[in-house]
Design an enzyme around this catalytic site. Structure first.
Site, short mmCIF file in Angstrom:
data_model
loop_
_atom_site.label_atom_id
_atom_site.label_comp_id
_atom_site.label_asym_id
_atom_site.label_seq_id
_atom_site.Cartn_x
_atom_site.Cartn_y
_atom_site.Cartn_z
CB CYS A 277 -25.89 48.04 1.50
SG CYS A 277 -27.34 47.36 2.35
CG HIS A 325 -24.42 43.96 2.76
ND1 HIS A 325 -24.36 45.29 3.13
CD2 HIS A 325 -23.42 43.77 1.86
CE1 HIS A 325 -23.34 45.87 2.50
NE2 HIS A 325 -22.77 44.97 1.72
CG HIS A 337 -20.08 46.31 -0.67
ND1 HIS A 337 -20.25 45.63 0.52
CD2 HIS A 337 -18.73 46.46 -0.80
CE1 HIS A 337 -19.07 45.36 1.06
NE2 HIS A 337 -18.14 45.85 0.28
#
Length: 363
Positions: A277, A325, A337
């Site tokens: 990520c 994240h 993402h």
């Protein structure tokens, strides 16, 4: 099939798979979570007992926890790797300073030795006796002045030698300290890697116990959970307040991220074939000429924080209470993402996960 073993009938095989899934979830679930085995046990001729949506939802929640733990460990791994690169560079810089310092010290020692030899050759008589014996007192006084200057220069050389020696000692101590930190970072990186692999393996084992239809239902449950969260976020009316336009750098970052759609997630990866990520977001902004921290947690700590209603395309949305994240906002309530292992870089709803906050790399 090994010798002496008979193949199970289709009915028995389906029943066994169903029971295995339920038992597996029970073992891997958090303490205190219990699951009931279907009762009574169906006969071989019965239809296979499907895993209930309740049990599949428990599987989904457990998978979320496992992949979340892997994401946290991935941040730890990436941070250790980034620190190792920085410390290695510092050690190299210190090594260069040590080499230059040693060369300077050698030169100073030669000059000091030459000065001492010159002073020795001038003789050991006191200056008063040399003045009385001199045929040219004026010349002697000029020479005496030069000798005095030489003595001062020699003292300066000795002082510089002392400082250089002290610098070398300090460089050596600093290098040793950096080596120790580098070793500690190596161990932290190895521990994080082990943790990542354990969490991913547990998740893969859990999913592997599901049959094809159950995996499809599990995927639908994941989509439903994301849709429900996104709908609740949009129903809050937040989107009508988000009207920011991308900066030139933000537009370039979004363009880079968009070109990565479909590429696989891989922990620790920064492209170009795969990403995690924060690897995706950091490389997207690097392509726009803006260096940002490597990990989602450091992106949250170091970058300028922006109110959600003020965000614009290119800004980064940080998710979960531990900032484990990160995704890039691309406008219209959507993000790009790299979700987790087993998934690819994709477009999703900005509110499909718990938002911690928003940061702006080009503030």
């Amino acid at each position: 099939m090994g010798p002496g073993k008979r193949a199970l009938s289709p009915g028995k095989r389906s029943v066994l798979v169903a029971l295995t899934v339920v038992c597996a979830v029970t073992v891997l679930a958090a303490p205190g979570t219990a699951f009931a085995v279907p009762s009574p046990t169906p006969s071989p001729s019965s239809s296979p007992t499907p895993v209930s949506n309740k049990d599949l939802e428990a599987v989904r929640e457990k998978l979320d926890k496992l992949y979340h733990a892997a994401a946290v460990a991935t941040d730890e791994y990436n941070a250790a790797e980034e620190a190792a690169e920085q410390r290695s560079a510092e050690i190299v810089a210190l090594a260069k300073k040590i080499v230059k310092g040693q060369e300077r010290l050698t030169e100073l020692k030669k000059r000091a030795g030459a000065a001492a030899a010159a002073q020795y050759r001038s003789g050991g008589l006191p200056d008063e006796a040399k003045l009385m014996l001199s045929d040219d007192p004026g010349a002697f006084l000029d020479g005496a002045g030069r000798v005095l200057q030489g003595e001062r220069a020699t003292k300066g050389l000795l002082a510089e030698m002392t400082r250089t020696q002290e610098d070398l000692e300090q460089y050596a101590k600093d290098a040793s300290a950096q080596w120790q930190k580098l070793e500690a970072g190596r161990k932290a990186k190895a521990a994080a890697q082990k943790k990542i692999e354990q969490q991913i393996k547990a998740a893969e084992q859990l999913e592997s116990r599901l049959e094809k239809k159950e995996k499809e239902r599990l995927a639908e449950l994941e989509k439903e959970a994301a849709y429900k969260a996104q709908t609740a976020w949009l129903d809050s009316g937040i989107l009508k307040d988000i009207k920011g336009k991308a900066s030139e750098e933000g537009r370039k970052a979004v363009e880079y991220a968009t070109k990565q759609l479909g590429k696989p997630y891989e922990w620790g990866a920064e492209g170009p074939k795969s990403y995690d990520c924060s690897g995706l977001t950091s490389q997207a902004w690097a392509s726009a000429g803006q260096g940002i921290p490597r990990t989602s947690q450091e992106q949250w700590k170091q970058l300028k924080r922006i109110a959600i209603e003020d965000m614009r395309p290119g800004d980064l949305i940080i998710y979960n209470g531990d900032a484990s994240h990160v995704a890039m906002y691309i406008g219209d309530g959507a993000i790009i993402h790299a979700p987790r292992p087993g998934r690819t870089v994709t477009v999703a709803g900005a509110g499909s996960m718990p938002i911690l906050g928003v940061v702006r790399p080009d503030a």
